[in-house]
Design an enzyme around this catalytic site. Structure first.
Site, PDB file in Angstrom:
ATOM      1  N   TYR A  17      55.279  34.279  41.033  1.00 27.49           N
ATOM      2  CA  TYR A  17      54.115  33.833  40.237  1.00 27.49           C
ATOM      3  C   TYR A  17      54.116  32.306  40.172  1.00 27.49           C
ATOM      4  O   TYR A  17      53.089  31.651  40.400  1.00 27.49           O
ATOM      5  CB  TYR A  17      54.214  34.447  38.833  1.00 27.49           C
ATOM      6  N   THR A  48      47.709  38.438  26.411  1.00 24.96           N
ATOM      7  CA  THR A  48      46.961  39.362  27.279  1.00 24.96           C
ATOM      8  C   THR A  48      47.946  40.365  27.868  1.00 24.96           C
ATOM      9  O   THR A  48      49.151  40.295  27.591  1.00 24.96           O
ATOM     10  CB  THR A  48      46.299  38.606  28.460  1.00 24.96           C
ATOM     11  N   ARG A 103      38.068  44.508  40.376  1.00 23.16           N
ATOM     12  CA  ARG A 103      38.417  45.344  41.540  1.00 23.16           C
ATOM     13  C   ARG A 103      38.063  46.799  41.294  1.00 23.16           C
ATOM     14  O   ARG A 103      37.798  47.544  42.229  1.00 23.16           O
ATOM     15  CB  ARG A 103      39.893  45.183  41.880  1.00 23.16           C
ATOM     16  N   VAL A 139      48.634  32.742  26.415  1.00 25.13           N
ATOM     17  CA  VAL A 139      47.594  33.592  25.825  1.00 25.13           C
ATOM     18  C   VAL A 139      48.052  35.051  25.731  1.00 25.13           C
ATOM     19  O   VAL A 139      48.652  35.584  26.679  1.00 25.13           O
ATOM     20  CB  VAL A 139      46.309  33.511  26.690  1.00 25.13           C
ATOM     21  N   GLY A 141      41.040  40.422  29.446  1.00 26.56           N
ATOM     22  CA  GLY A 141      41.836  39.214  29.233  1.00 26.56           C
ATOM     23  C   GLY A 141      40.998  37.947  29.213  1.00 26.56           C
ATOM     24  O   GLY A 141      39.874  37.918  28.699  1.00 26.56           O
TER      25      GLY A 141
HETATM   26  N1  LIG Z   1      47.984  34.902  29.666  1.00 30.21           N
HETATM   27  C1  LIG Z   1      48.554  33.697  29.808  1.00 30.21           C
HETATM   28  O1  LIG Z   1      49.334  33.248  28.958  1.00 30.21           O
HETATM   29  C2  LIG Z   1      48.269  32.863  31.013  1.00 30.21           C
HETATM   30  C3  LIG Z   1      48.862  31.616  31.094  1.00 30.21           C
HETATM   31  C4  LIG Z   1      48.596  30.822  32.201  1.00 30.21           C
HETATM   32  C5  LIG Z   1      47.741  31.262  33.175  1.00 30.21           C
HETATM   33  N2  LIG Z   1      47.173  32.500  33.074  1.00 30.21           N
HETATM   34  C6  LIG Z   1      46.268  32.911  34.133  1.00 30.21           C
HETATM   35  O2  LIG Z   1      45.055  33.369  33.567  1.00 30.21           O
HETATM   36  C7  LIG Z   1      44.429  34.290  34.471  1.00 30.21           C
HETATM   37  C8  LIG Z   1      44.028  35.552  33.736  1.00 30.21           C
HETATM   38  O3  LIG Z   1      45.193  36.180  33.254  1.00 30.21           O
HETATM   39  P1  LIG Z   1      45.210  37.112  31.961  1.00 30.21           P
HETATM   40  O4  LIG Z   1      46.297  36.601  31.124  1.00 30.21           O
HETATM   41  O5  LIG Z   1      43.844  37.255  31.408  1.00 30.21           O
HETATM   42  O6  LIG Z   1      45.732  38.470  32.618  1.00 30.21           O
HETATM   43  P2  LIG Z   1      45.202  39.972  32.559  1.00 30.21           P
HETATM   44  O7  LIG Z   1      44.709  40.296  31.211  1.00 30.21           O
HETATM   45  O8  LIG Z   1      46.303  40.769  33.154  1.00 30.21           O
HETATM   46  O9  LIG Z   1      43.946  39.959  33.565  1.00 30.21           O
HETATM   47  C9  LIG Z   1      44.119  39.798  34.939  1.00 30.21           C
HETATM   48  C10 LIG Z   1      42.820  40.155  35.630  1.00 30.21           C
HETATM   49  O10 LIG Z   1      43.002  39.989  37.045  1.00 30.21           O
HETATM   50  C11 LIG Z   1      42.536  41.171  37.670  1.00 30.21           C
HETATM   51  N3  LIG Z   1      43.140  41.373  38.992  1.00 30.21           N
HETATM   52  C12 LIG Z   1      44.440  41.528  39.334  1.00 30.21           C
HETATM   53  N4  LIG Z   1      44.560  41.721  40.659  1.00 30.21           N
HETATM   54  C13 LIG Z   1      43.300  41.688  41.177  1.00 30.21           C
HETATM   55  C14 LIG Z   1      42.763  41.814  42.471  1.00 30.21           C
HETATM   56  N5  LIG Z   1      43.525  42.068  43.540  1.00 30.21           N
HETATM   57  N6  LIG Z   1      41.418  41.708  42.632  1.00 30.21           N
HETATM   58  C15 LIG Z   1      40.626  41.467  41.574  1.00 30.21           C
HETATM   59  N7  LIG Z   1      41.062  41.371  40.305  1.00 30.21           N
HETATM   60  C16 LIG Z   1      42.396  41.473  40.120  1.00 30.21           C
HETATM   61  C17 LIG Z   1      42.879  42.290  36.704  1.00 30.21           C
HETATM   62  O11 LIG Z   1      42.170  43.466  37.037  1.00 30.21           O
HETATM   63  P3  LIG Z   1      42.700  44.939  36.608  1.00 30.21           P
HETATM   64  O12 LIG Z   1      42.271  45.156  35.199  1.00 30.21           O
HETATM   65  O13 LIG Z   1      42.013  45.814  37.593  1.00 30.21           O
HETATM   66  O14 LIG Z   1      44.195  44.939  36.755  1.00 30.21           O
HETATM   67  C18 LIG Z   1      42.408  41.626  35.420  1.00 30.21           C
HETATM   68  O15 LIG Z   1      41.018  41.704  35.314  1.00 30.21           O
HETATM   69  C19 LIG Z   1      45.440  34.500  35.598  1.00 30.21           C
HETATM   70  O16 LIG Z   1      45.127  33.656  36.677  1.00 30.21           O
HETATM   71  C20 LIG Z   1      46.747  34.069  34.973  1.00 30.21           C
HETATM   72  O17 LIG Z   1      47.693  33.672  35.939  1.00 30.21           O
HETATM   73  C21 LIG Z   1      47.416  33.310  32.018  1.00 30.21           C
END
Ligand SMILES: NC(=O)c1ccc[n+]([C@@H]2O[C@H](COP(=O)([O-])OP(=O)(O)OC[C@H]3O[C@@H](n4cnc5c(N)ncnc54)[C@H](OP(=O)(O)O)[C@@H]3O)[C@@H](O)[C@H]2O)c1
Length: 306
Positions: free
Chosen positions: A230, A263, A44, A261, A23
């Site tokens: 969240y 993801t 992790r 985004v 992501g």
């Molecule tokens: N996507 C959006 O539209 C959006 C919008 C606003 C903010 N965000 C923020 O952007 C950030 C990244 O999100 P993403 O969209 O890229 O999501 P994602 O693709 O689901 O990636 C989340 C990442 O966090 C890791 N993770 C979850 N729990 C964990 C733990 N206990 N220890 C270590 N790693 C852990 C996951 O690892 P695993 O692969 O092992 O599960 C994965 O690498 C987050 O903070 C999210 O809240 C995203």
């Protein structure tokens, strides 16, 4: 465990990215690496982390190290801190990226973008909220990961960040963490009164949120609904970042909303690619020296926490 090799170039900046295996986090690692930063990609799961590092190497990112980190596991955090202390003796950039949705999807996650064709972002978000269930366990896990886990990693890495001449923390926030989503005026006021807010009071507010969640009283008490934990965790993390920025004026401590985004977290809905989302985060991580601190950036531009 440590997984690989750094070029050991002197005077390079060192960054830790949590949840770097996929992501936005994966892309943040790639982009920081391409700016000459030595990146400690953490994940992790060791296998997923090692695969991500391999992939980044094949994309030309050379100065990259893998280290295991589960942000909810205190011994995993301590092991990372020890490793960084011995290897670098400092940390320049912490990107708090790892997070979970804290929800269960009602449909199979097929990652197809087709179901979102023709929808605008509001329609996609509405679809998301309608297609998840938020059990209490998910809400608790959401707070434990997104607020407490992120906070514990940050606290543990603070001494190393203070050993840098230009320590920076960028916590990936969200438009879901904006205070306007909390309609309870008293709670909203407490979250925004950074002069008087304490970590203990934040804990109490989060406990109250869970109490109201269990009593099925979120709406009645003016908490956000739909991805509620969240949203509350992101709002709490924003408040904590602002407190930290005041406490440590020598550091730059900011929050960054990457945009909506595509993801795993969004079931591949969204309007930006991970590359575009990550660019909005990396821009904040690499702001010129002496830049803003205690601020919120929405898609790369300074904006209001409200
Ligand atoms: N996507 C959006 O539209 C959006 C919008 C606003 C903010 N965000 C923020 O952007 C950030 C990244 O999100 P993403 O969209 O890229 O999501 P994602 O693709 O689901 O990636 C989340 C990442 O966090 C890791 N993770 C979850 N729990 C964990 C733990 N206990 N220890 C270590 N790693 C852990 C996951 O690892 P695993 O692969 O092992 O599960 C994965 O690498 C987050 O903070 C999210 O809240 C995203």
């Amino acid at each position: 465990m440590e997984g690989a090799i750094s070029s050991g170039r002197p005077n390079t900046r060192i960054a830790v990215v949590t949840g770097g295996n996929k992501g936005i986090g994966f892309e943040v690692c790639r982009q920081l690496g391409s700016h000459g930063v030595t990146v400690v990609l953490t994940a992790r799961d060791e296998t997923r982390g090692a695969e991500a590092v391999e992939k980044l190497r094949s994309l030309g990112v050379a100065d990259l190290i893998f280290h295991q980190l589960d942000i909810t596991d205190t011994s995993s955090i301590a092991t990372l801190v020890d490793f960084l202390k011995i290897r670098f003796g400092k940390l320049d950039i912490l990107v708090n990226n790892a997070a979970i949705g804290g929800v269960e999807f009602l449909q199979e996650l097929d990652a197809s973008e087709e179901k979102f064709a023709g929808m605008d972002s509001d329609q996609m978000l509405e679809w998301m909220v309608k297609n998840v269930r938020e059990p209490i366990d998910g809400a608790k896990k959401g707070l434990q990961t997104n607020y407490y886990g992120t906070k514990h990693v940050t606290e543990a890495l603070l001494p190393l960040l203070q050993s840098s001449s230009d320590g920076r923390i960028v916590t990936i926030s969200s438009q879901f963490g904006l205070l306007r989503l909390i309609s309870n005026e008293e709670v909203r006021q407490e979250f925004s009164d950074i002069d008087n807010l304490t970590e203990e009071r934040l804990d109490e507010l989060l406990d109250k949120f869970l109490e109201d969640f269990e009593a099925d009283a979120l709406e009645a008490r003016g908490w956000p609904t739909g991805y509620s934990a969240y949203k509350v965790a992101k709002a709490a993390m924003n408040a904590y970042s602002r407190m930290l920025a005041r406490r440590h004026p020598a550091l730059r401590v900011n929050c960054a909303h990457p945009g909506y985004v595509r993801t795993g977290l969004t079931m591949s809905s969204g309007v930006l690619t991970p590359e575009e989302g990550a660019r909005n985060v990396v821009k904040v991580a690499l702001l010129p020296d002496g830049g803003p601190t205690g601020k919120y950036f929405a898609q790369g531009e300074e904006a209001s926490f409200v």
